[in-house]
Design an enzyme around this catalytic site. Structure first.
Site, PDB file in Angstrom:
ATOM      1  N   GLU A  68     -13.238  -8.244  -3.495  1.00  0.00           N
ATOM      2  CA  GLU A  68     -11.833  -8.198  -3.096  1.00  0.00           C
ATOM      3  C   GLU A  68     -11.752  -8.685  -1.665  1.00  0.00           C
ATOM      4  O   GLU A  68     -12.341  -8.082  -0.758  1.00  0.00           O
ATOM      5  CB  GLU A  68     -11.277  -6.771  -3.196  1.00  0.00           C
ATOM      6  CG  GLU A  68     -10.828  -6.380  -4.577  1.00  0.00           C
ATOM      7  CD  GLU A  68     -10.200  -4.996  -4.597  1.00  0.00           C
ATOM      8  OE1 GLU A  68      -9.820  -4.484  -3.523  1.00  0.00           O
ATOM      9  OE2 GLU A  68     -10.117  -4.416  -5.694  1.00  0.00           O
TER      10      GLU A  68
ATOM     11  N   ASP B 101      -1.908   0.466   3.653  1.00  0.00           N
ATOM     12  CA  ASP B 101      -3.253   0.579   4.206  1.00  0.00           C
ATOM     13  C   ASP B 101      -3.343   1.692   5.238  1.00  0.00           C
ATOM     14  O   ASP B 101      -2.436   1.886   6.054  1.00  0.00           O
ATOM     15  CB  ASP B 101      -3.679  -0.740   4.862  1.00  0.00           C
ATOM     16  CG  ASP B 101      -3.776  -1.873   3.859  1.00  0.00           C
ATOM     17  OD1 ASP B 101      -4.089  -1.580   2.695  1.00  0.00           O
ATOM     18  OD2 ASP B 101      -3.535  -3.027   4.239  1.00  0.00           O
TER      19      ASP B 101
ATOM     20  N   TYR C 136      -6.316  -1.724 -11.764  1.00  0.00           N
ATOM     21  CA  TYR C 136      -6.843  -1.027 -10.586  1.00  0.00           C
ATOM     22  C   TYR C 136      -6.129   0.324 -10.504  1.00  0.00           C
ATOM     23  O   TYR C 136      -4.935   0.376 -10.229  1.00  0.00           O
ATOM     24  CB  TYR C 136      -6.558  -1.875  -9.343  1.00  0.00           C
ATOM     25  CG  TYR C 136      -7.170  -1.397  -8.046  1.00  0.00           C
ATOM     26  CD1 TYR C 136      -7.094  -0.075  -7.627  1.00  0.00           C
ATOM     27  CD2 TYR C 136      -7.797  -2.302  -7.191  1.00  0.00           C
ATOM     28  CE1 TYR C 136      -7.633   0.340  -6.431  1.00  0.00           C
ATOM     29  CE2 TYR C 136      -8.334  -1.904  -5.973  1.00  0.00           C
ATOM     30  CZ  TYR C 136      -8.246  -0.582  -5.607  1.00  0.00           C
ATOM     31  OH  TYR C 136      -8.781  -0.171  -4.409  1.00  0.00           O
TER      32      TYR C 136
END
Length: 263
Positions: A49, A60, A175
């Protein structure tokens, strides 16, 4: 067969789960980051990734945000991130590369131009965290028409009503975000993740890979026992941010890969 599909077929034949490693392109600088990226397959990484640095990374945690800041301050941009892939492909034509980030840099470049460049650079998949299924015509469908997998995130808050929409145009793998919140915020708990992975797998034949909150070989092994693989990002990026050598970072990655492959 795409590189991602081929990789999962290979791993199934070997009785292994997939280890996915996240690194931020251009962190801590272009050359060091590229050396780490090129070394990932030898360290046991099955899928890479590749983070696209962005100025407003809302999903994040601090570790990935700081990596993005370091990369941007060093001059990293979308073109240089594509160049990463071009350089990597000179030596490795089999390891899948998934670009992960936000839509703005792609939109600014132009979707059509970006996809042409991404295919030419050897990009296999995209994870764009701020494009929901309702916006599939924006990038997801055009990407898949170009042969690039569009990989969707499912989370603990993705209920049975929402899950079909998340899975509808997803390809490559799903994911599963194991914790609620930002990257690096909490530890993944296999006892909580297992039933969620089973619920997703009951509705799709795609592999389900678990990320967020996996920091040790033991944790990676535990998650790999209940899913089709594990993703580690923040723990690797912390090593890079601390200034550890390329060899030391890759040795750490090797331990995580070995743990996942035992799962």
């Amino acid at each position: 067969m795409s590189r991602i599909d081929a990789k999962f077929a290979q791993l199934r034949a070997e009785g292994k789960k997939a280890f996915v490693a996240y690194v931020m392109a251009g962190d801590p600088d272009y050359d060091t980051g590229l050396a780490i990226t090129k070394g990932l397959p030898e360290a046991g990484v099955d899928i890479i990734e590749l983070g696209m640095p962005f100025t407003d990374p809302m999903a994040d945690g601090a570790t990935i945000q700081l990596a993005g800041q370091r990369a941007l301050e060093g001059g990293q941009n979308l073109e240089k991130t594509l160049q990463y892939a071009r350089e990597f492909r000179k030596e490795d034509d089999t390891t899948p590369i998934v670009m992960m980030g936000y839509y703005n840099p792609i939109y600014s470049r132009g979707v059509d131009a970006f996809l042409v460049d991404a295919v030419a650079a050897g990009i296999d998949g995209l994870i764009i965290v701020d494009l929901p299924p309702e916006e599939d015509d924006e990038l997801c469908i055009p990407a898949q028409n170009m042969g690039i997998n569009f990989i969707r995130l499912a989370t603990p808050t993705t209920d049975d009503k929402r899950l079909p929409a998340v899975l509808k145009n997803t390809s490559g793998f799903v994911y599963y975000v194991s914790v609620t919140g930002i990257t690096g915020a909490a530890a993944a708990q296999a006892g909580e993740v297992g039933p969620e992975v089973a619920r997703i797998k009951s509705q799709t034949e795609l592999p389900v890979i678990v990320g967020f909150g996996i920091r040790t070989p033991e944790a990676a092994e535990e998650i790999a026992r209940i899913a089709d693989g594990a993703v580690v990002g923040s723990a690797i990026v912390e090593k890079i941010g601390a200034g550890e050598s390329v060899a030391d970072v890759l040795a750490f990655v090797r331990g995580l890969a070995d743990g996942t492959h035992r799962g």
